[in-house]
Design a protein around this motif. Structure first.
Motif, mmCIF file in Angstrom:
data_model
loop_
_atom_site.group_PDB
_atom_site.id
_atom_site.type_symbol
_atom_site.label_atom_id
_atom_site.label_comp_id
_atom_site.label_asym_id
_atom_site.label_seq_id
_atom_site.Cartn_x
_atom_site.Cartn_y
_atom_site.Cartn_z
ATOM 1 N N UNK A 675 -11.088 -2.058 -4.328
ATOM 2 C CA UNK A 675 -9.661 -1.753 -4.224
ATOM 3 C C UNK A 675 -9.355 -0.514 -3.398
ATOM 4 N N UNK A 676 -10.240 0.478 -3.439
ATOM 5 C CA UNK A 676 -9.984 1.729 -2.730
ATOM 6 C C UNK A 676 -9.945 1.509 -1.225
ATOM 7 N N UNK A 677 -10.606 0.479 -0.750
ATOM 8 C CA UNK A 677 -10.675 0.215 0.688
ATOM 9 C C UNK A 677 -9.506 -0.646 1.177
ATOM 10 N N UNK A 678 -8.650 -1.083 0.272
ATOM 11 C CA UNK A 678 -7.533 -1.946 0.664
ATOM 12 C C UNK A 678 -6.182 -1.329 0.355
ATOM 13 N N UNK A 679 -5.176 -2.190 0.308
ATOM 14 C CA UNK A 679 -3.802 -1.791 0.023
ATOM 15 C C UNK A 679 -3.286 -2.657 -1.122
ATOM 16 N N UNK A 680 -2.535 -2.055 -2.027
ATOM 17 C CA UNK A 680 -1.975 -2.792 -3.164
ATOM 18 C C UNK A 680 -0.496 -3.064 -2.918
ATOM 19 N N UNK A 681 -0.086 -4.313 -3.141
ATOM 20 C CA UNK A 681 1.324 -4.710 -3.056
ATOM 21 C C UNK A 681 1.810 -4.977 -4.472
ATOM 22 N N UNK A 682 2.708 -4.137 -4.959
ATOM 23 C CA UNK A 682 3.255 -4.341 -6.295
ATOM 24 C C UNK A 682 4.346 -5.409 -6.203
#
Length: 758
Positions: A675-682
Motif C-alpha cells: 500500500x505504501x507504494x500506491x495511492x488510496x482512493x476513498x
C-alpha cells in the motif's frame, strides 16, 4: 403531433385530478382538467377516432357538472374520474398503436359517469374492505319545471348515449355589462362540427363566461322531422356579448370549431348593443335564454307561443347534436384530409397562444441521439489532439496549447448543452405509477395513497425510458406485499389507508429514487424460510438482516402463498435488480418490521459521458467515476494495520477503513501490492459504506465517453463500461460497487450475488 399532445393533455388531466383528490378546489384546476378532455375530444374528432370521441364526450359532460358546481368532487366521484382518465389513456394508445380496449370496463365507466351527471350516487365499491361511498352533493336548486324532468337515457350495449347539458351560467345579471365594449357574433355550425365531436351548446356556454350575453336562435332552415338529415346542421345563433376580453378571446372559444362553422365577430357601439331587438335582426328570432334549462335538461315553463317555439328549438338542437354524435362512426372519409389540416392548424394556434409559457420545438429523438454520438466523438478527438500536442511540445506555453484549452472548454460546454436537451423530468414516469397503485389496490381490496415528490427532477431520457419497468414491479410489490389490509392496519393501530411515497432527488452527480411504504416491513423469518424451501440458500446459512432482505432479489423468489394475477410466480424483484444494474445503478433496501420498507435506487444522470479519474493498476489503465470518490491520499506505513490473514485497514482521521487492492480483486496480479507504494482512493458505495481502493498511480482527471461493453463485447465482472482515451487506447471503467462487494467476500462472477444489490 396529435398523439404527442394527447400525452401532454393526459398528464395534465391526471395531475389535475390528483390535486382535486388531495382537496384542491381551485376553479383553475377544475378548468384545466375539463380543457384537457375537451382538447383530446376535439382533436380525436378531427381524425375520426369515434370511440375516443364518444368516451371523452361523456367524461367531459360529467366534468362540466363539476365545473358548474352541480356535482361535488368528493373521493368517490374522483375515484370514478381517475379510472375514466385511465380508460381515456387506453383509448388513445389503442388509436395510436392499434389493439383494443376492454369494452365492458369502458361501458361500465360510461354508465357511472352518466349517473354522476344525473346527480346519482356512485356505485358502492365491490371490495368489502373499501370505505363506503360518501353522499354526493345535492345539485344546485333551480326553478321547478312544468313537467317532470326526463332522466338521461342509460347507455345500452350498442354504444354511448350523449347526455343533455344544463346551462345555469348563461344570461347576464342587471347592469353587469354596462360600459363594456359590445360585440355581435354570428355562429352557424356546419355538419362537420357535430361529426367531429364538438357541441354547439358547450361552445355557447364557454362564450357566456366572457361577459353578459344575449342570444337568439334562428330556426328558419329547420325542416320537418320527415326531412331531417341526422347529419345536418340547421340551427344558427346571433349573439350580442358585452366583455372587456376583446375579439381574440371570443374567437379562442371557437378555435376547435373555426373551420367547421361560419363565424363572424364584429364590434358594435354600446348604444346599439343595448338597443338590440328582434326587429333589428335579419331573421325571425326565437329568444333562446339558455338559463331556462334546469340541471336535468328540462325546459322551464315559458309563456305563450314563444315557449312552444323555444322548446321546439331546444328539442331540434338536442336531436341534431345527439344523433350526429352517435353517427360519428359513419363520418365521411373524404372529409378527413381537411379535418387533419384543421386539427394541425388548431394545434398551431394553441401553441401560439401558449407562447408566453416558453417556446418549444419538437425534434425527433434519433436526431438528438445522433448529435449526442457526434459530441462524444468530438470529446474523444479533442482528447487525442491534446495528447499529441503534449507529447510533441515541451514548452507548454505555445499558442497551440492555448487554443487547445479553449477548444476543451468549448467542447465541454457543447456537451453540457446537448445533454441538457435530453434531460427530462421524471414526472411522466411517476404519473404512470398512480394508475398502477389504483389498479392493484382495487384488486387487493386495499386503500392506498400514492405521494410523489421531486417530480421535476431531471435525468437523461435514456434513463427515464428504462425506469418504468423496475418501478412498476416495485410498486406492485409494495402494494401487494408491503401494505397490509385495512383490518390488519386497524388492528395494529395504523390508519386504514396505507401510504406509498415515491421520491426523486439529485445527489453527488447521480439521481436517487426512493420508494417507501408504511406497511408491515419485511418478515425476515418468512423470507429466510422461503429461501431455504426453494433451495436458494443452505439451511445453516448465517445471514445478516441486510443479506436476508436482499434475498427478495434472487430469481424465482416469492413470499406469496398462492399464485395470483399480481404475484406468486417468483418474477419481479430480480427483474428490478437486473434493470437497475443495466443502467449502471444500484439498489438498496432498509426495512423496519411493523413500520415499512424503503427501496433506494441510485442511477447515473446520463448513460453517455462521465467525469472520471484515470488510474493505473498492475500495468492496466482504469477509469474510476469521480462521483464515487471522496478523497485521495498517499498511505503511510504507520497508518496500515493488518486484520486477519488477508485483510488490511487504513487509519484515516482516527477511524479505520478497509483497504481494497483493486489489482488483486480483478485478478490483475496474484499477490497483494504494498500500500505504501500506491495511492488510496476513498470511495463510497450504496449500502457498502466507505472503502479505500488501492491503485498504483493516478494519471489525471478526465471526461470520458461511455461505451457499452455488453453491446460491443460481453459482460466483464467488476467493470461497468469502457471508454477511449486520448491516445486511442481502450480503458475500462471500474464498477466501484461490485469491487466493494467483492472485498466483503462476495464473488464478482456470481451474476445474481447479493453484492451487486448492495
Amino acid at each position: 403531433m396529435f398523439f404527442q399532445e394527447c400525452e401532454e393533455q393526459l398528464a395534465e388531466l391526471e395531475s389535475g385530478l390528483l390535486k382535486m383528490n388531495d382537496g384542491d378546489r381551485d376553479p383553475e384546476t377544475v378548468n384545466a382538467v375539463f380543457r384537457a378532455v375537451h382538447s383530446i375530444k376535439g382533436g380525436a374528432g378531427a381524425f375520426g377516432l369515434d370511440d375516443l370521441v364518444a368516451f371523452a364526450h361523456v367524461f367531459e359532460t360529467t366534468l362540466d357538472c363539476v365545473r358548474s358546481n352541480k356535482l361535488e368532487p368528493n373521493q368517490d366521484v374522483l375515484k370514478v374520474m381517475l379510472k375514466s382518465a385511465d380508460v381515456l389513456a387506453d383509448l388513445t394508445n389503442a388509436a395510436r398503436d392499434g389493439g383494443s380496449v376492454d369494452e365492458s370496463r369502458s361501458r361500465g365507466l360510461v354508465k357511472e359517469l352518466e349517473a354522476l351527471a344525473n346527480g346519482e350516487l356512485p356505485s358502492p365499491s365491490a371490495s368489502a374492505e373499501a370505505p363506503a361511498p360518501k353522499a354526493a352533493a345535492k345539485p344546485v336548486a333551480k326553478a321547478v319545471p312544468a313537467a317532470p324532468a326526463p332522466a338521461v337515457k342509460p347507455t345500452d350495449d350498442s354504444g354511448f348515449q350523449p347526455i343533455p347539458f344544463s346551462f345555469d351560467d348563461f344570461g347576464g345579471e342587471g347592469d353587469a355589462g354596462a360600459g363594456l365594449p359590445a360585440y355581435e357574433v354570428t355562429f352557424k355550425p356546419r355538419y362537420e362540427l357535430y361529426s367531429k365531436g364538438n357541441d354547439a351548446t358547450l361552445l355557447l356556454r364557454d362564450l357566456s363566461r366572457l361577459g353578459e350575453m344575449t342570444i337568439y336562435c334562428n330556426t328558419d332552415e329547420l325542416p320537418g322531422l320527415e326531412e331531417l338529415d341526422p347529419e345536418g346542421a340547421y340551427l344558427f345563433w346571433n349573439v350580442t356579448i358585452k366583455t372587456d376580453k376583446g375579439e381574440d378571446a371570443i374567437r379562442t372559444v371557437f378555435e376547435f370549431a373555426e373551420w367547421d362553422c361560419e363565424l363572424t365577430v364584429k364590434a358594435v357601439e354600446e348604444a346599439r348593443a343595448g338597443a338590440t331587438s328582434n326587429e333589428e335582426l335579419p331573421m325571425v328570432p326565437v329568444p333562446f335564454d339558455l338559463s331556462i334549462l334546469d340541471e336535468s335538461g328540462a325546459v322551464e315553463e315559458v309563456s305563450g307561443a314563444v315557449a312552444a317555439e323555444t322548446a321546439a328549438a331546444v328539442a331540434a338542437a338536442e336531436t341534431a347534436s345527439n344523433v350526429t354524435q352517435m353517427a360519428a362512426a359513419a363520418a365521411r372519409v373524404e372529409k378527413k384530409e381537411s379535418a387533419a389540416a384543421a386539427a394541425a392548424a388548431a394545434s398551431a394556434a394553441a401553441q401560439n397562444n401558449a407562447a408566453g409559457a416558453g417556446q418549444t420545438i419538437r425534434v425527433d429523438l434519433d436526431r438528438v441521439d445522433r448529435l449526442i454520438n457526434l459530441v462524444g466523438e468530438l470529446v474523444i478527438n479533442q482528447a487525442m489532439l491534446s495528447q499529441s500536442v503534449i507529447e510533441n511540445d515541451t514548452t507548454g506555453t505555445s499558442s497551440i496549447n492555448m487554443g487547445l484549452e479553449e477548444l476543451q472548454q468549448l467542447t465541454r460546454e457543447i456537451q453540457d448543452s446537448v445533454m441538457a436537451i435530453r434531460a427530462q423530468p421524471v414526472k411522466p414516469v411517476f404519473q404512470r405509477m398512480s394508475r398502477i397503485v389504483r389498479e392493484i389496490a382495487d384488486m387487493t381490496g386495499k386503500s392506498i395513497r400514492l405521494i410523489t415528490e421531486g417530480e421535476n427532477t431531471e435525468v437523461d431520457k435514456t434513463v427515464i425510458d428504462k425506469l418504468a419497468e423496475p418501478l412498476t414491479h416495485m410498486i406492485r410489490n409494495a402494494v401487494d406485499h408491503g401494505i397490509e389490509t385495512p383490518e390488519k392496519r386497524a388492528a395494529a393501530g395504523k390508519n386504514t389507508e396505507g401510504t406509498v411515497r415515491l421520491t426523486a432527488k439529485h445527489r453527488s452527480g447521480r439521481i436517487l429514487i426512493e420508494l417507501a411504504d408504511d406497511g408491515a416491513g419485511i418478515n425476515r423469518e418468512k423470507v429466510r424460510q422461503k429461501a431455504i424451501d426453494n433451495d436458494l440458500i443452505p439451511a445453516d446459512a448465517n445471514l445478516s438482516d441486510e443479506e436476508i432482505d436482499n434475498l427478495i432479489f434472487l430469481p424465482g423468489f416469492s413470499t406469496a402463498d398462492k399464485i395470483s394475477d399480481i404475484s406468486g410466480r417468483g418474477v419481479g424483484m430480480d427483474v428490478v435488480k437486473r434493470s437497475i444494474q443495466a443502467l449502471g445503478g444500484r439498489i438498496n433496501i432498509t426495512s423496519k418490521p411493523g413500520h415499512g420498507s424503503v427501496f433506494t435506487m441510485s442511477l447515473p444522470l446520463t448513460l453517455a459521458v462521465l467525469d472520471g479519474m484515470v488510474v493505473t493498476v498492475a500495468g492496466q489503465t482504469l477509469v474510476v467515476p469521480l462521483t464515487a470518490i471522496v478523497e485521495t491520499l498517499q498511505p503511510e506505513a504507520a497508518a496500515i494495520h493488518s486484520f486477519g490473514a488477508n485483510h488490511r485497514l487504513i487509519s484515516i482521521r482516527n477511524s479505520f477503513c478497509p483497504l481494497v487492492d483493486v489489482g488483486r480483486i480483478l485478478n490483475f496480479r496474484a499477490t497483494q501490492a504494498n500500500p505504501v507504494e500506491g495511492v488510496a482512493l476513498l470511495v463510497e458505495s450504496e449500502g457498502g459504506g466507505q472503502r479505500a481502493l488501492m491503485v498504483d498511480a493516478i494519471q489525471g482527471q478526465r471526461q470520458v465517453v461511455i461505451k457499452s461493453l455488453e453491446a460491443n463485447y460481453t459482460h466483464v465482472p467488476g467493470i461497468a463500461a469502457a471508454t477511449i482515451l486520448g491516445d486511442g487506447r481502450v480503458a475500462l471503467i471500474l464498477d466501484v460497487d461490485a469491487v466493494v462487494g467483492a472485498s466483503r467476500g462476495q464473488s464478482l462472477k456470481a451474476e445474481m450475488s447479493l453484492a451487486a444489490v448492495g
